[in-house]
Design a protein around this motif. Structure first.
Motif, short mmCIF file in Angstrom:
data_model
loop_
_atom_site.label_atom_id
_atom_site.label_comp_id
_atom_site.label_asym_id
_atom_site.label_seq_id
_atom_site.Cartn_x
_atom_site.Cartn_y
_atom_site.Cartn_z
N CYS A 156 -30.61 96.58 83.80
CA CYS A 156 -30.82 97.90 83.02
C CYS A 156 -31.02 97.71 81.73
O CYS A 156 -30.93 96.62 80.97
CB CYS A 156 -29.21 98.43 83.26
SG CYS A 156 -28.63 98.85 84.96
N ILE A 157 -31.66 98.83 80.97
CA ILE A 157 -31.86 98.89 79.71
C ILE A 157 -30.90 100.12 79.17
O ILE A 157 -30.68 101.27 79.95
CB ILE A 157 -33.21 99.09 79.48
CG1 ILE A 157 -33.88 100.25 80.18
CG2 ILE A 157 -34.16 97.96 79.78
CD1 ILE A 157 -35.20 100.66 79.51
N CYS A 158 -30.82 100.34 78.04
CA CYS A 158 -30.07 101.19 77.18
C CYS A 158 -31.23 102.42 76.91
O CYS A 158 -32.27 101.77 75.91
CB CYS A 158 -29.14 100.93 76.18
SG CYS A 158 -28.44 102.09 75.10
N VAL A 159 -31.09 103.49 76.93
CA VAL A 159 -32.07 104.64 76.66
C VAL A 159 -31.31 105.63 75.79
O VAL A 159 -32.04 106.58 75.48
CB VAL A 159 -32.83 105.07 77.85
CG1 VAL A 159 -33.51 104.19 78.98
CG2 VAL A 159 -31.65 105.82 78.71
N GLY A 160 -30.27 105.43 75.31
CA GLY A 160 -29.57 106.37 74.65
C GLY A 160 -28.16 106.03 74.26
O GLY A 160 -27.53 105.34 75.07
N SER A 161 -27.64 106.68 73.11
CA SER A 161 -26.28 106.16 72.77
C SER A 161 -25.69 107.67 72.14
O SER A 161 -26.24 108.13 71.38
CB SER A 161 -26.18 105.18 71.71
OG SER A 161 -24.92 105.09 71.18
N SER A 162 -24.49 108.06 72.68
CA SER A 162 -23.89 109.16 71.99
C SER A 162 -22.39 109.01 72.46
O SER A 162 -21.70 108.72 73.60
CB SER A 162 -24.27 110.40 72.81
OG SER A 162 -25.56 110.90 72.45
N HIS A 163 -21.49 109.43 71.25
CA HIS A 163 -19.99 109.34 71.35
C HIS A 163 -19.40 108.36 71.79
O HIS A 163 -18.39 108.28 72.45
CB HIS A 163 -19.68 110.57 72.20
CG HIS A 163 -20.13 111.81 71.79
ND1 HIS A 163 -19.66 112.66 70.82
CD2 HIS A 163 -21.21 112.70 72.19
CE1 HIS A 163 -20.24 113.73 70.45
NE2 HIS A 163 -21.41 113.77 71.35
N GLY A 164 -20.25 106.99 71.26
CA GLY A 164 -19.62 105.72 71.89
C GLY A 164 -20.21 105.38 73.28
O GLY A 164 -19.74 104.08 73.74
#
Length: 424
Positions: A117-125
């Motif tokens: 998997c890859i990270c495509v976003g980050s919000s509120h931890g």
């Protein structure tokens, strides 16, 4: 004449098990107090990684009371395209940055279901994770909680055309272009913390699609498609119950999904600026909407004065239905500190974190340098900009040189540690 006899001194170092016996016997209550006194969730994560005994003890103990919000850490993608079992989503650089070196970072723990998997976003931890099979998940890297989202394949196939047989990556083809797993999601953001707000909304903008976006709320089994006027989103943030977005021309748009049956989009036609920046970021600061312009293009090694400008956006509506937006430049952030990144910008105050320098903006920047054997090396770094003095300097270098495609496809994200847990 006296004769000195040399005697060999032997030293038997304790085994790993003997050396960590005191650590394993440390009560979980003591560990929780240590983490609480530090005041940092990053320290809490580090304590959990000391040894297996500490990890198990802190996982079972109640989370320590920590101030909110926390100072974010920087999530750096892996060095290579293929994620490994030891580092599925990347490395974390906590603040303060001790030294500008690789040792300042630590790999995120192996979280269930994150391989490939890859990270495509980050919000509120929470991290928004995308798998090779089009699966989407929300993952809390601190608590290891996860929320499954519908696959991208549940979207309307009249708009998207998927190639499920592509291996090993999942591709999206649109308007003659092919987007792989690493670039299929253009922007992604959450409206609120899923723990504190069960009615939170997930908003996705996909690459190549300028006239539609996708939303999801708890209880739905598929993504809801919303068609709108053409608008290529540069950044998006949730503020005062709606999503505010800007495009590359610095036009402002409001997306209101409080009623999914009749969603609303408002575009402020007049651009806020006539000069186009290299990058633009939106930041929600205590209910206000701020705009950060980066005026230096990627590839430049030097950071000149005035590389960053900060504005506060004011939106007005008239009785005849016309709407106007105005951007007023901020000459000083006083006691605020900004960490800017597309979809993951954070604003904190030095009242809670006195070791932070006020009136500063942290941002990532990619640049090229002539390396050994006259080869061009692609580097990444975090820069610190003081708004009042307009002075910029490099805070630290991120990892090692990487291929330029990694800087463009695998993005950096600011992650605010979140210790709120889902109900078991």
């Amino acid at each position: 004449m006296p004769r000195h006899t040399r005697r060999r001194l032997t030293h038997n170092p304790p085994t790993t098990e003997q050396g960590l016996r005191w650590a394993n016997d440390l009560p979980s209550e003591i560990l929780s107090i240590i983490a609480s006194e530090s005041g940092s969730a990053a320290c809490y994560v580090t304590l959990r990684r000391v040894c297996k005994g500490w990890g198990n003890a802190l996982s079972m103990a109640p989370f320590p009371p920590l101030p909110s919000p926390q100072v974010p850490f920087l999530l750096v993608p892996p060095r290579g395209i293929d994620s490994t079992a030891s580092c599925p989503l990347g490395y974390a650089y906590p603040l303060p940055f001790p030294v500008p070196s690789r040792t300042a970072s630590f790999p995120l723990p192996q979280l269930q279901g994150t391989l490939g998997c890859i990270c495509v976003g980050s919000s509120h931890g929470w991290l928004i994770s995308l798998g090779r099979d089009s699966s989407l998940s929300l993952i809390n890297p601190v608590t290891a909680d996860s929320i499954s989202l519908p696959h991208l394949s549940t979207m309307d196939n009249t708009v998207l055309s998927f190639d499920k047989d592509s291996s090993p990556q999942y591709h999206l083809r649109q308007n003659g272009k092919s987007f792989s797993q690493f670039s299929i999601v253009h922007r992604s953001v959450l409206s609120s913390d899923p723990v504190q707000d069960p009615g939170f909304t997930v908003l996705l903008f996909l690459s190549g699609l300028t006239n539609c976006c996708f939303t999801w709320r708890k209880g739905s089994t598929r993504w809801h498609q919303y068609l709108h006027e053409p608008f290529l989103v540069e950044d998006v943030v949730f503020v005062k119950g709606v999503f505010a977005a800007i495009n590359w021309s610095i036009n402002l748009a409001i997306f209101d999904f409080r009623n999914l049956e009749t969603p609303l989009m408002i575009i402020y036609e007049d651009a806020l600026f006539k000069v186009l920046p290299k990058e633009a970021f939106l930041v929600e600061a205590a209910g206000d909407l701020w705009l950060v312009l980066k005026l230096v293009k990627s590839g430049d090694c030097r950071m000149h004065r005035g590389a960053i400008q900060v504005f506060q956006i004011h939106m007005r509506g008239d009785v005849d239905g016309s709407r106007e937006a105005e951007a007023i430049e901020i000459q000083s952030l006083t006691n605020c500190v900004l960490f800017v990144g597309h979809g993951s910008s954070v604003c904190v105050t030095v009242d809670q974190f006195p070791w932070l320098a006020p009136d500063t903006v942290y941002f990532t920047h990619f640049y090229t340098k002539l390396g050994k054997a006259q080869n061009i090396a692609h580097h990444g770094g975090v820069y610190k900009f003081t708004v009042s003095s307009k002075a910029a300097r490099k805070a630290f270098t991120v990892g090692q040189p990487r291929y330029s495609v990694l800087w463009n496809c695998l993005r950096f994200h600011w992650v605010t540690p979140n210790l709120n847990r889902l109900n078991p």
